[in-house]
Write a protein that holds these residues in place. Structure first.
Motif, PDB file in Angstrom:
ATOM      1  N   PRO A   7       0.843  -1.082  -0.167  1.00 49.18           N
ATOM      2  CA  PRO A   7       0.409   0.028  -0.462  1.00 49.18           C
ATOM      3  C   PRO A   7       0.724   1.601  -0.087  1.00 49.18           C
ATOM      4  O   PRO A   7       2.192   0.827   0.811  1.00 49.18           O
ATOM      5  CB  PRO A   7      -0.899  -0.591   1.190  1.00 49.18           C
ATOM      6  N   ALA A  74      -3.643   2.050   2.779  1.00 52.12           N
ATOM      7  CA  ALA A  74      -4.703   0.778   3.031  1.00 52.12           C
ATOM      8  C   ALA A  74      -6.083   0.944   3.616  1.00 52.12           C
ATOM      9  O   ALA A  74      -6.391  -0.041   3.599  1.00 52.12           O
ATOM     10  CB  ALA A  74      -4.344  -0.741   2.990  1.00 52.12           C
ATOM     11  N   LEU A 140      -5.717  -1.380  18.864  1.00 55.63           N
ATOM     12  CA  LEU A 140      -4.485  -1.591  19.067  1.00 55.63           C
ATOM     13  C   LEU A 140      -3.105   0.393  20.227  1.00 55.63           C
ATOM     14  O   LEU A 140      -3.056  -0.308  20.742  1.00 55.63           O
ATOM     15  CB  LEU A 140      -3.549  -1.827  17.555  1.00 55.63           C
ATOM     16  N   TYR A 188     -17.905  -6.412  12.917  1.00 56.56           N
ATOM     17  CA  TYR A 188     -16.911  -6.734  11.830  1.00 56.56           C
ATOM     18  C   TYR A 188     -17.695  -8.476  10.806  1.00 56.56           C
ATOM     19  O   TYR A 188     -18.132  -7.473   9.891  1.00 56.56           O
ATOM     20  CB  TYR A 188     -16.123  -7.363  11.474  1.00 56.56           C
ATOM     21  N   GLY A 189     -18.541  -8.955  12.091  1.00 56.66           N
ATOM     22  CA  GLY A 189     -19.465 -10.279  11.772  1.00 56.66           C
ATOM     23  C   GLY A 189     -20.946  -9.595  11.107  1.00 56.66           C
ATOM     24  O   GLY A 189     -21.188  -9.883  10.021  1.00 56.66           O
ATOM     25  N   ALA A 190     -20.936  -8.889  11.007  1.00 56.01           N
ATOM     26  CA  ALA A 190     -22.473  -8.071  10.463  1.00 56.01           C
ATOM     27  C   ALA A 190     -22.137  -7.213   8.732  1.00 56.01           C
ATOM     28  O   ALA A 190     -23.233  -7.143   8.431  1.00 56.01           O
ATOM     29  CB  ALA A 190     -23.047  -6.875  11.618  1.00 56.01           C
ATOM     30  N   THR A 191     -20.742  -6.697   9.391  1.00 61.32           N
ATOM     31  CA  THR A 191     -20.878  -5.786   7.492  1.00 61.32           C
ATOM     32  C   THR A 191     -19.560  -5.971   6.786  1.00 61.32           C
ATOM     33  O   THR A 191     -19.557  -5.929   5.808  1.00 61.32           O
ATOM     34  CB  THR A 191     -20.315  -4.428   8.417  1.00 61.32           C
ATOM     35  N   GLY A 192     -18.528  -7.229   7.734  1.00 60.74           N
ATOM     36  CA  GLY A 192     -17.848  -7.794   6.621  1.00 60.74           C
ATOM     37  C   GLY A 192     -16.576  -6.688   6.213  1.00 60.74           C
ATOM     38  O   GLY A 192     -15.429  -7.759   5.729  1.00 60.74           O
ATOM     39  N   ARG A 195     -13.386  -2.348   8.248  1.00 58.75           N
ATOM     40  CA  ARG A 195     -12.414  -0.637   7.258  1.00 58.75           C
ATOM     41  C   ARG A 195     -13.762   0.083   8.122  1.00 58.75           C
ATOM     42  O   ARG A 195     -14.977  -0.386   7.454  1.00 58.75           O
ATOM     43  CB  ARG A 195     -11.699  -0.497   6.283  1.00 58.75           C
ATOM     44  N   HIS A 202     -21.265  -0.280   3.616  1.00 63.66           N
ATOM     45  CA  HIS A 202     -21.512  -1.356   3.709  1.00 63.66           C
ATOM     46  C   HIS A 202     -23.589  -1.029   4.307  1.00 63.66           C
ATOM     47  O   HIS A 202     -24.475  -1.949   4.152  1.00 63.66           O
ATOM     48  CB  HIS A 202     -21.008  -2.176   4.101  1.00 63.66           C
TER      49      HIS A 202
ATOM     50  N   THR B 118     -24.508 -12.064   8.183  1.00 69.31           N
ATOM     51  CA  THR B 118     -23.530 -11.749   8.259  1.00 69.31           C
ATOM     52  C   THR B 118     -23.311 -10.657   6.487  1.00 69.31           C
ATOM     53  O   THR B 118     -24.264 -10.730   6.158  1.00 69.31           O
ATOM     54  CB  THR B 118     -22.629 -12.830   7.734  1.00 69.31           C
ATOM     55  N   GLY B 119     -22.043  -9.950   6.454  1.00 75.07           N
ATOM     56  CA  GLY B 119     -21.773  -9.208   5.635  1.00 75.07           C
ATOM     57  C   GLY B 119     -21.499  -9.519   4.158  1.00 75.07           C
ATOM     58  O   GLY B 119     -21.183 -10.806   4.303  1.00 75.07           O
ATOM     59  N   ALA B 120     -20.292  -9.058   3.655  1.00 71.49           N
ATOM     60  CA  ALA B 120     -18.949  -9.199   2.617  1.00 71.49           C
ATOM     61  C   ALA B 120     -18.663  -9.921   3.358  1.00 71.49           C
ATOM     62  O   ALA B 120     -18.146 -10.249   4.499  1.00 71.49           O
ATOM     63  CB  ALA B 120     -18.783  -8.103   2.249  1.00 71.49           C
ATOM     64  N   ARG B 121     -17.701 -11.137   2.276  1.00 67.92           N
ATOM     65  CA  ARG B 121     -16.964 -12.135   2.636  1.00 67.92           C
ATOM     66  C   ARG B 121     -15.280 -11.374   3.178  1.00 67.92           C
ATOM     67  O   ARG B 121     -14.992 -10.517   2.305  1.00 67.92           O
ATOM     68  CB  ARG B 121     -16.554 -12.968   1.651  1.00 67.92           C
ATOM     69  N   GLY B 122     -14.958 -11.587   4.101  1.00 67.61           N
ATOM     70  CA  GLY B 122     -13.460 -10.994   4.602  1.00 67.61           C
ATOM     71  C   GLY B 122     -12.371 -11.177   3.216  1.00 67.61           C
ATOM     72  O   GLY B 122     -12.697 -12.548   2.649  1.00 67.61           O
ATOM     73  N   ALA B 123     -11.542 -10.726   3.549  1.00 67.15           N
ATOM     74  CA  ALA B 123     -10.105 -10.818   2.565  1.00 67.15           C
ATOM     75  C   ALA B 123     -10.131 -12.437   3.003  1.00 67.15           C
ATOM     76  O   ALA B 123      -9.507 -13.071   1.550  1.00 67.15           O
ATOM     77  CB  ALA B 123      -9.032 -10.426   3.097  1.00 67.15           C
ATOM     78  N   ASN B 124      -9.534 -13.398   3.787  1.00 67.94           N
ATOM     79  CA  ASN B 124      -9.562 -14.204   3.423  1.00 67.94           C
ATOM     80  C   ASN B 124     -10.679 -15.791   3.768  1.00 67.94           C
ATOM     81  O   ASN B 124     -10.403 -17.807   4.077  1.00 67.94           O
ATOM     82  CB  ASN B 124      -8.709 -14.860   4.848  1.00 67.94           C
ATOM     83  N   ARG B 135      -0.529 -17.579   1.506  1.00 71.32           N
ATOM     84  CA  ARG B 135       0.028 -16.588   0.740  1.00 71.32           C
ATOM     85  C   ARG B 135      -1.890 -15.401   1.433  1.00 71.32           C
ATOM     86  O   ARG B 135      -0.437 -14.707   1.622  1.00 71.32           O
ATOM     87  CB  ARG B 135      -0.383 -16.952  -0.704  1.00 71.32           C
ATOM     88  N   GLU B 139      -0.566 -12.098   2.559  1.00 76.83           N
ATOM     89  CA  GLU B 139      -0.522 -10.742   2.255  1.00 76.83           C
ATOM     90  C   GLU B 139      -1.417 -10.139   2.689  1.00 76.83           C
ATOM     91  O   GLU B 139      -1.203  -9.290   1.911  1.00 76.83           O
ATOM     92  CB  GLU B 139      -1.415 -11.314   0.733  1.00 76.83           C
ATOM     93  N   PHE B 142       0.805  -8.220   5.215  1.00 83.28           N
ATOM     94  CA  PHE B 142       1.356  -7.415   4.455  1.00 83.28           C
ATOM     95  C   PHE B 142       1.130  -6.245   3.956  1.00 83.28           C
ATOM     96  O   PHE B 142       1.706  -5.293   3.463  1.00 83.28           O
ATOM     97  CB  PHE B 142       2.703  -7.931   4.075  1.00 83.28           C
ATOM     98  N   THR B 143      -0.369  -6.057   3.275  1.00 83.08           N
ATOM     99  CA  THR B 143      -0.668  -4.829   2.890  1.00 83.08           C
ATOM    100  C   THR B 143      -1.564  -3.984   3.272  1.00 83.08           C
ATOM    101  O   THR B 143      -1.485  -3.107   4.035  1.00 83.08           O
ATOM    102  CB  THR B 143      -1.290  -5.518   1.000  1.00 83.08           C
ATOM    103  N   ASP B 144      -3.142  -4.738   3.458  1.00 82.06           N
ATOM    104  CA  ASP B 144      -4.022  -4.236   4.421  1.00 82.06           C
ATOM    105  C   ASP B 144      -3.469  -4.042   5.519  1.00 82.06           C
ATOM    106  O   ASP B 144      -4.257  -2.385   6.470  1.00 82.06           O
ATOM    107  CB  ASP B 144      -5.798  -4.719   3.513  1.00 82.06           C
ATOM    108  N   HIS B 145      -3.472  -4.630   6.172  1.00 83.39           N
ATOM    109  CA  HIS B 145      -2.658  -5.287   7.828  1.00 83.39           C
ATOM    110  C   HIS B 145      -1.543  -4.726   8.095  1.00 83.39           C
ATOM    111  O   HIS B 145      -1.094  -4.603   8.817  1.00 83.39           O
ATOM    112  CB  HIS B 145      -3.390  -5.784   8.447  1.00 83.39           C
ATOM    113  N   VAL B 146      -1.303  -3.818   7.005  1.00 79.62           N
ATOM    114  CA  VAL B 146       0.805  -3.613   7.265  1.00 79.62           C
ATOM    115  C   VAL B 146       0.952  -2.776   8.593  1.00 79.62           C
ATOM    116  O   VAL B 146       1.730  -3.004   9.110  1.00 79.62           O
ATOM    117  CB  VAL B 146       1.815  -2.967   6.480  1.00 79.62           C
ATOM    118  N   ALA B 148      -1.610  -2.621  11.626  1.00 80.94           N
ATOM    119  CA  ALA B 148      -1.655  -2.838  12.537  1.00 80.94           C
ATOM    120  C   ALA B 148      -0.495  -3.671  13.214  1.00 80.94           C
ATOM    121  O   ALA B 148      -0.324  -4.053  13.959  1.00 80.94           O
ATOM    122  CB  ALA B 148      -2.895  -4.551  12.469  1.00 80.94           C
TER     123      ALA B 148
END
Lengths: 496, 217
Positions: A7, A74, A140, A188-192, A195, A202, B118-124, B135, B139, B142-146, B148
């Motif tokens: 990013p 990102a 965090l 997170y569970g409710a919105t996916g 961010r 959403h 539940t909402g949209a599907r998560g990254a993994n 992988r 990914e 080290f991209t979206d959550h770097v 954190a």
């Protein structure tokens, strides 16, 4: 191997976090390598770091104003007006606490580096909270802030009250963090997404058939954040911790931790979950009224000035929540203006308390303030101004701040909430009046009257109290600049 | 093949879990826990969650149980415990009720099949091949959550600094408690001793408690 697109990083936007964290770690490293560090160095280093952050905020503010808010890394860090404003507040409080800390540490014969290291790291966590655009980053940041503050609270190793307060704060704080984390998981569970921008997207794009999971998540988030800002009924730790902790640290807790907590609360609730404001605003209103009333009424019953100010900080949290529950741009702007004014009032007041504490940091009973006006007229005058500011008397910054949140609540048709809060403000004024009466109308104790002129006021405390008083007066007389600043600072969601 | 692996690892998991409950010696119980965790790791591999399996072995079997053993051996409880005594009165009955209700809830969810929103599907969320999962996680970290990930480093640093500060020897005499002096408050020169002092201080201080009650009212 496939190349992974990393990013984009806006380094200038991360400067405050980098300054504070690297500054803290550098001081720690140097202090552990060098056998005898010059006495003044840690303090000077902290002040310089804080001022560097303040300076870095100026171009950031201009950049955000000219180019508009944006996100970086990102979409996990928001760079907008609220980030810069709260960062500046935190940096200013860090400078003030560093100025107060050195004479305090010398008086109490405490080791002198850890305070500054933990203060800077804690402030780095606060800045992360204020700029978090992602629930994980927010958590965090909150933990970095909190863990450093738990240790700071216990830093007076020889005072058992300090240890006791820190233990209570730590245990309850860990519980609150767990609540917050559970709430985040449910959201997170409710919105996916974690961010905030994607959560908002959403929620505005879809209508949830069954939003019980989201509501449970919001409720738990509210518990965790309300604990951090000490709102009733999650305030039980406040008096003990404020009474036990080293007084300069209390200034950081009151001004810094609260500012970071409210910045996070506004960003999560108002900007990101704004579509569900009709669900979370009423409970926040109840928290607000309960905090104002309980804080004001219980403060009256205290005889220890630190406990009084602890409960009054609970009442202030209630007023801030009043601005949050309005759930619109006006309310948010009012919250930011209130935060700036409260940072001035709290650091100033606790600077006076640091000076008054005397050897062992124990002289905080109301009787210790008897006849202060005769012994230390300037100190008493400054404390008077700060207390009047806390009470919200016209021509002080406190009036401007309280007016802002009440106006926001009334504009949102929260007449009941605003009315009850005004009742609480009237009750709270009595608390400050009690301290004033003790300072001006009562005779000093026999021993104190024997020619002693009261506590010595070190230079650092003079500067802090002076700047705080000047700021409170300036905002009270010329409120325009602060209100404009606060309006520009209202956070905006930027999709990543 | 899958079924055979599942049955074998399920037996390993269950005997390990039973061993944790039955073993008289705490050290043996901890070792049985390792057996359970290894079995779970095999189950993860069976689900193509290789990364999770590795983490399971490294973190749980490797680090967490070793910490358990450290604590058990440092505290010198590596002998049979008398399980007839209930440390907290009524603890076992409450635990039984809570456990039974948890089991009931789990069974309800499994059998009735509550379909939570539940909402949209998560990254993994999308599982591909075995390597794909690892992988993807890497990914995402080290991209979206770097940020954190970096912040976690700072958080751990703060925790270490805090622990060292609190565990330091106290210079000079302790200040007496303002109301009630605690008997053991004189010799606390390390963190654990200070911690236990606090516990007694908060518990034994009638003035503080009275104060708290006064505030509640």
């Amino acid at each position: 191997m496939l190349a992974v697109a990393t990013p984009e990083v806006l380094w200038w936007a991360l400067l405050p976090v980098l300054f504070l964290s690297v500054g803290g770690l550098l001081l720690l490293t140097v202090a552990s390598l060098v056998r005898r560090l010059p006495d003044w160095l840690p303090q000077a280093w902290t002040v310089v770091t804080g001022l560097a952050v303040l300076v870095a905020c100026v171009p950031m503010w201009c950049e955000v104003r000219d180019e508009g808010p944006r996100t970086t890394l990102a979409g996990s860090v928001a760079v907008d007006g609220s980030t810069v404003l709260v960062t500046a507040v935190l940096a200013a409080v860090v400078v003030a606490v560093a100025l107060l800390a050195r004479p305090y540490l010398r008086r109490e014969d405490l080791p002198g580096v850890e305070v500054y290291v933990l203060l800077m790291l804690s402030a780095a966590g606060g800045v992360v909270m204020a700029s978090a655009d992602d629930l994980i980053v927010l958590f965090l940041g909150l933990e970095i802030l909190s863990i450093a503050v738990y240790v700071l609270a216990a830093l007076h190793l020889r005072r058992i009250e300090s240890q006791e307060g820190a233990m209570k704060y730590f245990v309850l704080g860990a519980f609150a963090s767990a609540f917050l984390l559970y709430g985040m998981a449910l959201v997170y569970g409710a919105t996916g997404s974690t961010r905030l921008a994607l959560v908002a997207e959403h929620l505005s794009a879809t209508v949830l058939v069954d939003d019980s999971m989201l509501l449970a998540g919001i409720a738990l988030l509210l518990v965790g954040l309300a604990f951090k800002v000490a709102a009733v009924p999650f305030h039980a730790w406040t008096p003990d911790v404020y009474q036990g902790s080293p007084t300069p640290v209390v200034a950081w807790m009151a001004a810094g931790v609260k500012a970071a907590g409210f910045a996070a609360m506004v960003r999560v609730l108002v900007t990101s979950l704004g579509t569900h404001a009709s669900d979370w605003a009423p409970p926040v209103g109840v928290l607000a009224v309960a905090s104002v009333l309980v804080g004001a009424v219980v403060a009256v019953l205290q005889t220890d000035v630190r406990r009084m100010l602890a409960y009054s900080s609970v009442a202030h949290a209630g007023f801030l929540l009043l601005g949050v529950q309005a759930a619109d741009a006006d309310g948010t702007a009012a919250v930011y203006a209130y935060l700036v004014v409260y940072a001035l009032l709290a650091t100033g007041s606790f600077a006076v308390l640091t000076v008054m504490g005397g050897d062992g940091d124990a002289a905080h009973h109301l009787d210790d303030y008897r006849g202060l006006a005769r012994r230390r007229p300037v100190l008493a005058g400054a404390f008077t101004l700060l207390l009047l500011g806390q009470a919200g008397v016209p021509f002080t910054g406190g009036f401007v701040a309280k007016l802002g949140v009440l106006a926001a609540a009334v504009a949102d048709r929260g007449y009941w909430v605003a009315g009850l809060a005004m009742l609480g403000a009237a009750a709270a004024a009595f608390v400050y009046l009690r301290i004033l009466v003790s300072m001006y109308l009562e005779d000093p104790d026999a021993e104190a009257a024997d020619g002693s002129t009261g506590p010595a006021v070190p230079l650092g405390a003079r500067v802090v109290i002076g700047v705080a008083c000047a700021g409170v007066l300036f905002v009270g007389l010329v409120p325009g600049p602060l209100l404009d600043l606060a309006r520009d600072a209202v956070p905006v969601l930027v999709g990543s | 093949m899958d079924a055979a692996v599942f049955i074998v690892s399920a037996v390993v998991v269950l005997t390990g879990a039973a061993g944790v409950l039955v073993a008289r010696n705490p050290v043996h119980a901890a070792l049985f826990l390792v057996q359970t965790l290894f079995g779970v790791a095999v189950l993860f591999v069976l689900q193509d969650a290789t990364f999770l399996a590795a983490v399971q072995v490294i973190v749980y079997a490797g680090a967490v149980v070793i910490l358990f053993l450290f604590v058990i051996m440092l505290l010198g409880v590596d002998r049979a415990e008398d399980l007839g005594i209930e440390p907290i009165a009524g603890q076992r009955s409450v635990a039984a009720i809570v456990g039974a209700s948890m089991l009931g809830l789990l069974l309800t969810v499994l059998l009735v099949g509550v379909d939570g929103p539940t909402g949209a599907r998560g990254a993994n969320a999308a599982l591909g091949g075995a390597e794909d999962n690892t992988r993807r996680l890497g990914e995402a970290l080290f991209t979206d959550h770097v940020f954190a990930v970096e912040l976690t480093a700072l958080l751990l640093t703060v925790a270490v600094v805090g622990a060292v500060v609190l565990a330091r020897r106290v210079r000079g005499p302790l200040q007496p408690m303002p109301v009630v002096t605690v008997a053991s408050a004189t010799g606390s020169d390390d963190a654990s001793a200070t911690g236990s002092d606090e516990a007694t201080a908060t518990g034994d201080d009638p003035a503080a408690e009275a104060d708290d009650e006064g505030e509640a009212g």
